[in-house]
Design a protein around this motif. Sequence first.
Motif, PDB file in Angstrom:
ATOM      1  N   VAL A   1       0.809  -1.223   0.000  1.00  0.00           N
ATOM      2  CA  VAL A   1       0.000   0.000   0.000  1.00  0.00           C
ATOM      3  C   VAL A   1       0.843   1.275   0.000  1.00  0.00           C
ATOM      4  O   VAL A   1       0.619   2.171  -0.826  1.00  0.00           O
ATOM      5  CB  VAL A   1      -0.995  -0.009   1.177  1.00  0.00           C
ATOM      6  CG1 VAL A   1      -1.732   1.328   1.281  1.00  0.00           C
ATOM      7  CG2 VAL A   1      -1.999  -1.143   1.007  1.00  0.00           C
ATOM      8  N   PRO A   2       1.845   1.422   0.900  1.00  0.00           N
ATOM      9  CA  PRO A   2       2.635   2.669   0.865  1.00  0.00           C
ATOM     10  C   PRO A   2       3.320   2.903  -0.481  1.00  0.00           C
ATOM     11  O   PRO A   2       3.349   4.040  -0.974  1.00  0.00           O
ATOM     12  CB  PRO A   2       3.663   2.455   1.988  1.00  0.00           C
ATOM     13  CG  PRO A   2       3.029   1.473   2.909  1.00  0.00           C
ATOM     14  CD  PRO A   2       2.256   0.553   2.018  1.00  0.00           C
ATOM     15  N   GLY A   3       3.855   1.839  -1.071  1.00  0.00           N
ATOM     16  CA  GLY A   3       4.519   1.991  -2.362  1.00  0.00           C
ATOM     17  C   GLY A   3       3.560   2.416  -3.463  1.00  0.00           C
ATOM     18  O   GLY A   3       3.907   3.242  -4.320  1.00  0.00           O
ATOM     19  N   ILE A   4       2.359   1.854  -3.449  1.00  0.00           N
ATOM     20  CA  ILE A   4       1.353   2.225  -4.451  1.00  0.00           C
ATOM     21  C   ILE A   4       0.954   3.679  -4.282  1.00  0.00           C
ATOM     22  O   ILE A   4       0.837   4.431  -5.268  1.00  0.00           O
ATOM     23  CB  ILE A   4       0.130   1.295  -4.348  1.00  0.00           C
ATOM     24  CG1 ILE A   4       0.498  -0.123  -4.782  1.00  0.00           C
ATOM     25  CG2 ILE A   4      -1.019   1.826  -5.205  1.00  0.00           C
ATOM     26  CD1 ILE A   4      -0.601  -1.137  -4.562  1.00  0.00           C
ATOM     27  N   LEU A   5       0.749   4.110  -3.048  1.00  0.00           N
ATOM     28  CA  LEU A   5       0.383   5.509  -2.796  1.00  0.00           C
ATOM     29  C   LEU A   5       1.479   6.460  -3.263  1.00  0.00           C
ATOM     30  O   LEU A   5       1.208   7.491  -3.886  1.00  0.00           O
ATOM     31  CB  LEU A   5       0.109   5.716  -1.305  1.00  0.00           C
ATOM     32  CG  LEU A   5      -1.201   5.122  -0.775  1.00  0.00           C
ATOM     33  CD1 LEU A   5      -1.249   5.203   0.752  1.00  0.00           C
ATOM     34  CD2 LEU A   5      -2.414   5.850  -1.366  1.00  0.00           C
ATOM     35  N   LYS A   6       2.739   6.114  -2.987  1.00  0.00           N
ATOM     36  CA  LYS A   6       3.856   6.968  -3.424  1.00  0.00           C
ATOM     37  C   LYS A   6       3.942   7.028  -4.945  1.00  0.00           C
ATOM     38  O   LYS A   6       4.187   8.094  -5.526  1.00  0.00           O
ATOM     39  CB  LYS A   6       5.165   6.448  -2.830  1.00  0.00           C
ATOM     40  CG  LYS A   6       5.281   6.632  -1.329  1.00  0.00           C
ATOM     41  CD  LYS A   6       6.559   6.003  -0.789  1.00  0.00           C
ATOM     42  CE  LYS A   6       6.634   6.118   0.730  1.00  0.00           C
ATOM     43  NZ  LYS A   6       7.843   5.438   1.273  1.00  0.00           N
ATOM     44  N   ALA A   7       3.729   5.872  -5.589  1.00  0.00           N
ATOM     45  CA  ALA A   7       3.788   5.835  -7.056  1.00  0.00           C
ATOM     46  C   ALA A   7       2.666   6.667  -7.661  1.00  0.00           C
ATOM     47  O   ALA A   7       2.888   7.443  -8.603  1.00  0.00           O
ATOM     48  CB  ALA A   7       3.696   4.391  -7.543  1.00  0.00           C
ATOM     49  N   LEU A   8       1.460   6.539  -7.136  1.00  0.00           N
ATOM     50  CA  LEU A   8       0.337   7.327  -7.647  1.00  0.00           C
ATOM     51  C   LEU A   8       0.578   8.818  -7.457  1.00  0.00           C
ATOM     52  O   LEU A   8       0.160   9.637  -8.281  1.00  0.00           O
ATOM     53  CB  LEU A   8      -0.955   6.911  -6.933  1.00  0.00           C
ATOM     54  CG  LEU A   8      -1.504   5.517  -7.273  1.00  0.00           C
ATOM     55  CD1 LEU A   8      -2.679   5.169  -6.359  1.00  0.00           C
ATOM     56  CD2 LEU A   8      -1.937   5.439  -8.727  1.00  0.00           C
ATOM     57  N   ALA A   9       1.254   9.171  -6.372  1.00  0.00           N
ATOM     58  CA  ALA A   9       1.509  10.583  -6.079  1.00  0.00           C
ATOM     59  C   ALA A   9       2.539  11.197  -7.016  1.00  0.00           C
ATOM     60  O   ALA A   9       2.437  12.386  -7.366  1.00  0.00           O
ATOM     61  CB  ALA A   9       1.975  10.732  -4.632  1.00  0.00           C
ATOM     62  N   THR A  10       3.521  10.414  -7.452  1.00  0.00           N
ATOM     63  CA  THR A  10       4.673  11.009  -8.135  1.00  0.00           C
ATOM     64  C   THR A  10       4.809  10.665  -9.613  1.00  0.00           C
ATOM     65  O   THR A  10       5.372  11.458 -10.372  1.00  0.00           O
ATOM     66  CB  THR A  10       5.973  10.565  -7.427  1.00  0.00           C
ATOM     67  OG1 THR A  10       6.056   9.119  -7.440  1.00  0.00           O
ATOM     68  CG2 THR A  10       5.979  11.021  -5.982  1.00  0.00           C
ATOM     69  N   GLU A  11       4.334   9.487 -10.053  1.00  0.00           N
ATOM     70  CA  GLU A  11       4.702   9.023 -11.389  1.00  0.00           C
ATOM     71  C   GLU A  11       4.126   9.847 -12.528  1.00  0.00           C
ATOM     72  O   GLU A  11       4.651   9.803 -13.643  1.00  0.00           O
ATOM     73  CB  GLU A  11       4.317   7.552 -11.553  1.00  0.00           C
ATOM     74  CG  GLU A  11       2.820   7.290 -11.481  1.00  0.00           C
ATOM     75  CD  GLU A  11       2.512   5.801 -11.509  1.00  0.00           C
ATOM     76  OE1 GLU A  11       3.463   4.989 -11.484  1.00  0.00           O
ATOM     77  OE2 GLU A  11       1.316   5.444 -11.534  1.00  0.00           O
ATOM     78  N   ARG A  12       3.076  10.635 -12.287  1.00  0.00           N
ATOM     79  CA  ARG A  12       2.466  11.417 -13.360  1.00  0.00           C
ATOM     80  C   ARG A  12       2.705  12.926 -13.217  1.00  0.00           C
ATOM     81  O   ARG A  12       2.163  13.711 -13.994  1.00  0.00           O
ATOM     82  CB  ARG A  12       0.956  11.143 -13.406  1.00  0.00           C
ATOM     83  CG  ARG A  12       0.605   9.709 -13.772  1.00  0.00           C
ATOM     84  CD  ARG A  12      -0.903   9.488 -13.767  1.00  0.00           C
ATOM     85  NE  ARG A  12      -1.588  10.303 -14.742  1.00  0.00           N
ATOM     86  CZ  ARG A  12      -1.774   9.959 -16.019  1.00  0.00           C
ATOM     87  NH1 ARG A  12      -1.314   8.798 -16.467  1.00  0.00           N
ATOM     88  NH2 ARG A  12      -2.419  10.752 -16.845  1.00  0.00           N
TER      89      ARG A  12
END
Length: 302
Positions: free
Chosen positions: A111-122
């Motif tokens: 979950v933390p990794g997914i949240l960080k990816a959603l926050a930054t990758e776009r």
Amino acid sequence: MRLFLLPVSTRRTLIYCERVQQQLAPGEKPPLSERIIAKATETWAGWERAEKGWQKQLTVQGNRLFKRIPYEEWGLKTIPSASKQRLEDADSGKLKFECLYPRAFMKEERVPGILKALATERQGLHRKRLWNSIVGMPITIPFAAIPVIPNIPFFYLCFRAYSHYRALYGGKLLEHLMSKNLVAITPSAELDEMYTAGLLHPHRSASREAPYPGPAETEQVSRVVEAQTNNGKEDVMLLQRWNGKLIAERFHLPEMEVEIERAVEQVESAIEKEKSELHDEKKEIMEAMAQKTDVKNPDIRR
């Protein structure tokens, strides 16, 4: 403030933030941006109700364009922008965030990794397209000379600029929260039930009539889904379009329904496209191997 981390498939996830209405003092007006959005929404709804004419055609074509906007962008737009005051409120504990997710269908450690990816990758994409939209606005000025019809290209670029701005700074707020561990990550038994019901039943009415699935059924369905992924090699759908309404109703968030339905439609299309491309790739490989065999054994078919 509640965040919802909703796995649409085993590889793709939608984030949704509950919209909290700002309490205004007596006589206080909402912020200018909210008044503009409310007016635009009201105008658009009025055009949609038209039986014919350019207003009706515009909304039909416009809604098709809206459906093509990535669900990731729509999801980030639901998160409040990273204003200075909001960041200070989050740091001081005045503004609290909780993230709900279905633990039976998403491993807690991910979950933390997914949240960080959603926050930054776009963020880079939204920043670039925000400025592209702004740069393009002056080019649309000649369209204002057309009588009766408003300058649609200009307003569309305004909408896209604002949309990318909201997605960019919604992502920045989520990035800030994750960098300081300010999000309480909470598994939701209700989401587990709704996901299980959506995978067990063929349509919405059947799900409504059936009792909520228990932990044993949820565990069984979760194991079936895991087996279908073929050790993570396959992307498997977890949400159905019709289930979006039931999840939205369960959490009393009607706006969530359209976000889920849009995400499911886009992910289904993406998975079908990947399968088609993989099939074509395998076909090309088989044809290439057959040609290679023919070259090495020219008499094989004689």
